[in-house]
Motif scaffolding. Structure first.
Motif, short mmCIF file in Angstrom:
data_model
loop_
_atom_site.label_atom_id
_atom_site.label_comp_id
_atom_site.label_asym_id
_atom_site.label_seq_id
_atom_site.Cartn_x
_atom_site.Cartn_y
_atom_site.Cartn_z
N UNK A 1 0.79 -1.24 0.00
CA UNK A 1 0.00 0.00 0.00
C UNK A 1 0.83 1.29 0.00
N UNK A 2 1.86 1.42 0.87
CA UNK A 2 2.59 2.69 0.87
C UNK A 2 3.20 3.03 -0.49
N UNK A 3 3.66 1.99 -1.19
CA UNK A 3 4.26 2.22 -2.49
C UNK A 3 3.19 2.49 -3.54
N UNK A 4 2.16 1.65 -3.53
CA UNK A 4 1.14 1.73 -4.58
C UNK A 4 0.41 3.06 -4.56
N UNK A 5 0.30 3.69 -3.38
CA UNK A 5 -0.45 4.94 -3.29
C UNK A 5 0.45 6.16 -3.44
N UNK A 6 1.75 5.95 -3.63
CA UNK A 6 2.65 7.10 -3.74
C UNK A 6 3.23 7.26 -5.15
N UNK A 7 3.46 6.16 -5.84
CA UNK A 7 4.03 6.27 -7.18
C UNK A 7 3.34 5.27 -8.10
N UNK A 8 3.47 5.49 -9.41
CA UNK A 8 2.95 4.50 -10.36
C UNK A 8 3.93 3.33 -10.36
N UNK A 9 3.43 2.17 -9.98
CA UNK A 9 4.30 1.04 -9.71
C UNK A 9 3.66 -0.19 -10.33
N UNK A 10 4.44 -1.07 -10.96
CA UNK A 10 3.83 -2.29 -11.49
C UNK A 10 3.48 -3.23 -10.35
N UNK B 1 -11.86 -8.65 0.95
CA UNK B 1 -11.05 -8.99 2.12
C UNK B 1 -11.55 -10.27 2.81
N UNK B 2 -12.79 -10.66 2.54
CA UNK B 2 -13.30 -11.90 3.13
C UNK B 2 -12.49 -13.10 2.66
N UNK B 3 -11.85 -12.92 1.54
CA UNK B 3 -11.11 -14.04 0.96
C UNK B 3 -9.92 -14.44 1.83
N UNK B 4 -9.40 -13.49 2.63
CA UNK B 4 -8.17 -13.76 3.38
C UNK B 4 -8.35 -14.88 4.40
N UNK B 5 -9.34 -14.74 5.33
CA UNK B 5 -9.53 -15.87 6.25
C UNK B 5 -10.02 -17.13 5.53
N UNK B 6 -10.79 -16.95 4.46
CA UNK B 6 -11.29 -18.12 3.73
C UNK B 6 -10.13 -18.91 3.15
N UNK C 1 -6.75 -1.46 -9.60
CA UNK C 1 -6.16 -2.00 -8.36
C UNK C 1 -5.90 -0.91 -7.32
N UNK C 2 -5.40 0.25 -7.77
CA UNK C 2 -5.07 1.32 -6.81
C UNK C 2 -6.30 1.75 -6.02
N UNK C 3 -7.48 1.61 -6.61
CA UNK C 3 -8.70 2.03 -5.91
C UNK C 3 -9.12 1.03 -4.85
N UNK C 4 -8.54 -0.14 -4.88
CA UNK C 4 -8.95 -1.19 -3.93
C UNK C 4 -8.23 -1.07 -2.60
N UNK C 5 -7.21 -0.22 -2.52
CA UNK C 5 -6.46 -0.11 -1.26
C UNK C 5 -7.28 0.60 -0.20
#
Lengths: 360, 291
Positions: free
Chosen positions: B126-135, B202-207, B287-291
């Motif tokens: 998250x810190x990277x994805x929301x600060x720069x355009x990153x693959x 996020x429900x997928x994580x415990x699942x 993807x960036x909007x999902x953070x």
């Protein structure tokens, strides 16, 4: 050729229809399209920046400033329209890319530097400068987890500004801390601004935008309200804030206060109406300041406005209380109290007035 | 030697700094073109995720005495307990079964790491994805790299088992190398898909965590496949996880994995990469909007 171009770009965030009632969301900012379940954080943004452009973005909280910066940095892709940029970009937002709280300051300098596109050798060469600038001293070898928020901010700022970008995108509101660091940060930022080809800056400080930028955009509810020369736009924006504050929004009143203070600090004279609104906010916080009460009365008089009765009374009460001698204000105060009819005066104030009269 | 002596150190001739010299958003091209372009960019960032993954393994155990070896130790304890008890329960030769369970679990832990920890692979960026355009795909590479590093720690356990039980797998063990590469390649597709899905829902994580726990008992890792009997054993052959474990485990136990396991592993690799790359290309700009 360094450039940033946006063509009819929209940014729409999806919202769950269950997540919050729409009334609440409507007051936050952006614009809600209930049918499509999206918040349009930015609507139809078009702009073109070339080498030498210094763009300032102003607007109040929730107007879409941060979203706009992220859009132009390529972090958010437009949901409609297009954004394209040519040139190496560096950003300074609230998160430093790659930061890891378990690492020491020194290790984070390397890792964040790598994320920002520096090579290992370049980071090594700059590391000492970064450490000195961030004023972390021995803390540099402790995990970042142990840092105070101010230290973390200084470290992030020092790393982000160590990159020499062609396009620099800044959220200026973040570069705050203790006064001496702010001054140093300002100097560093100015230096960086001078070196980059294109600057995009979002700021709460209209004066800062005016002094640094040669172009300005005013955002409101995700739309570009105005785009042009900063001087004129900042003027318009100030009038806009005054208008908002006049209608009594608590937030707008505070903005008016901050704006007046900032202008005064820079040696400018705030417009009388702005000062009036600012003082009204300040008196809400410190209602007993005689100095401000007198100034408020003066500002009202200068504008040819009638000062409200409760203001007159509170000045007299305060003056009597400060001097400890009710005699000097007795006649005036009695006259004022006699005038209370339709006008709304706080019961608390009247009580204080009567108490003062009794002591005399 | 530069002739422009008075040109300041930051002049345009200075080496390139800052990231991504140009971008267009939304990304142009078909989903696969977008995914491949991002993979190439992510591969160029090898020094970034290579170092991040390395220090992350080191940092996570900074205040412990034996560091990442805790993973090895806990797996070792698990192997000792399971190997002992299950050899009695299932009436197996203790030494053989102990070796079997140990090697199985080492291979399984790599596979399950891709899924269970893969749920946080994108979230953690998250810190990277929301600060720069990153693959974003570089977050997957980082994750897979960390999995490989941890597997290295677990491999110590394998060596201990081999020495402890005085077992010589012979040259067949070398087949574990292509098996391992195939499993890791599968891991890229799996982690990418799991990472994106968990970011969005996020429900997928415990699942995912409980699913992998159940799968551990369904897949023949703690018990040999033949114990199911002739009527049920064939069902296991349709479990792709079984084949992925097999191509690493069997060579380490001195057996050659059957051809069908290699075919299954290649099949899941192709399908996994196609599905995850297609999904990535479709969603790259969301993807960036999902953070």
């Amino acid at each position: 050729m360094v450039s940033v171009v946006a063509e009819h770009a929209w940014v729409e965030f999806p919202i769950s229809s269950r997540s919050a009632d729409k009334e609440t969301l409507a007051t936050i900012g952006g614009s809600i399209n209930a049918e499509e379940n999206v918040v349009a954080a930015l609507q139809d943004v078009s702009l073109e920046l070339r080498e030498g452009d210094r763009l300032g973005i102003v607007g109040h909280n929730g107007a879409g400033k941060t979203t706009m910066l992220r859009l132009l940095a390529g972090v958010y892709s437009p949901t409609r329209g297009r954004v394209a940029a040519v040139g190496r970009i560096s950003t300074l937002f609230n998160s430093t890319p790659g930061i890891n709280l378990d690492g020491t300051g020194r290790e984070n300098i390397l890792i964040c530097g790598l994320h920002l596109g520096l090579s290992r050798q370049e980071v090594r060469a700059k590391a000492d400068d970064i450490i000195n600038f961030a004023e972390l001293g021995p803390y540099i070898d402790l995990p970042v987890r142990t840092y105070s928020s101010g230290m973390l901010m200084r470290l992030g700022f020092a790393i982000a500004t160590s990159v020499d970008p062609e396009i620099l995108i800044l959220d200026e509101g973040l570069a705050t801390g203790d006064a001496s660091f702010t001054q140093k940060a300002q100097a560093k930022m100015n230096d960086l601004i001078d070196r980059s080809s294109i600057l995009i800056l979002a700021s709460h400080s209209e004066s800062f935008v005016q002094s640094v930028c040669n172009r300005c955009i005013v955002l409101e509810h995700g739309r570009i309200l105005g785009d042009g020369e900063p001087g004129q736009l900042v003027e318009n924006y100030r009038n806009h804030v005054i208008e908002g504050a006049r209608s009594g929004g608590a937030d707008d009143l505070k903005r008016a206060y901050l704006m007046a203070i900032e202008m005064a600090n820079k040696g400018e004279t705030p417009p009388l109406e702005l000062e009036e609104l600012g003082l009204r906010y300040a008196l809400g916080v410190a209602p007993d300041s005689l100095e401000m009460l007198n100034r408020y009365k003066k500002v009202m008089e200068l504008q040819g406005k009638q000062a409200p009765l409760d203001l007159e009374i509170s000045i007299l009460v305060r003056r009597g209380e400060v001097s400890g001698n009710a005699a000097t204000v007795r006649d005036d105060l009695e006259q004022m109290l006699a005038q209370i009819g339709e006008e709304r005066v706080e019961a608390d104030l009247i009580e204080r007035a009567h108490k003062l009269l009794k002591t005399g | 030697m530069s002739l422009t002596k008075d040109s300041p150190s930051w002049s345009r001739e200075a080496p390139a700094h800052g990231r991504s010299a140009r971008f267009t958003a939304p990304s142009p091209g078909s989903p696969f073109a977008i995914a491949i372009a991002d993979s190439i960019e992510a591969a160029r960032l090898v020094n970034v995720w290579g170092y991040s993954g390395w220090v992350d393994v080191v940092w996570r155990y900074r205040r412990t005495k034996i560091g990442p070896l805790w993973h090895t130790l806990s797996l070792g304890a698990f192997v000792v307990v399971m190997g002992t008890i299950w050899s009695v329960v299932l009436d197996q030769d203790p030494e053989n079964h102990f070796r079997f369970v140990g090697t199985s679990l080492i291979a399984w832990s790599l596979l399950s790491y891709f899924v269970t920890e893969g749920t946080h692979s994108m979230l953690g960026g998250a810190p990277t994805a929301l600060a720069i355009r990153y693959p974003f795909i570089a977050f997957t590479f980082l994750h897979v790299w960390k999995a490989v590093l941890l597997f290295g720690h677990h491999f110590i356990l394998y060596l201990l088992i081999v020495v402890g039980t005085q077992f010589n797998p012979g040259l067949t063990a070398l087949y574990a190398i292509p098996g391992f590469i195939l499993l890791v390649a599968n891991g890229v597709g799996i982690s990418l898909l799991v990472g994106m899905v968990s970011l969005r829902w996020r429900d997928f994580i415990p699942a995912a965590a409980s699913a992998m726990q159940i799968m551990m008992f369904v897949t023949p890792v703690l018990w040999p496949k033949d114990l199911l009997g002739p009527e049920l054993a064939y069902a296991v052959d349709y479990n792709p996880l079984y084949h992925l474990v097999r191509i690493v485990r069997d060579p380490l136990l001195g057996q050659l994995p059957p051809a069908e396991s290699w075919i299954w592993a290649c099949g899941t690799l192709v399908v996994g990469l196609i599905v995850s790359f297609w999904a990535y290309g479709r969603c790259r700009d969301r993807i960036a909007f999902w953070y």
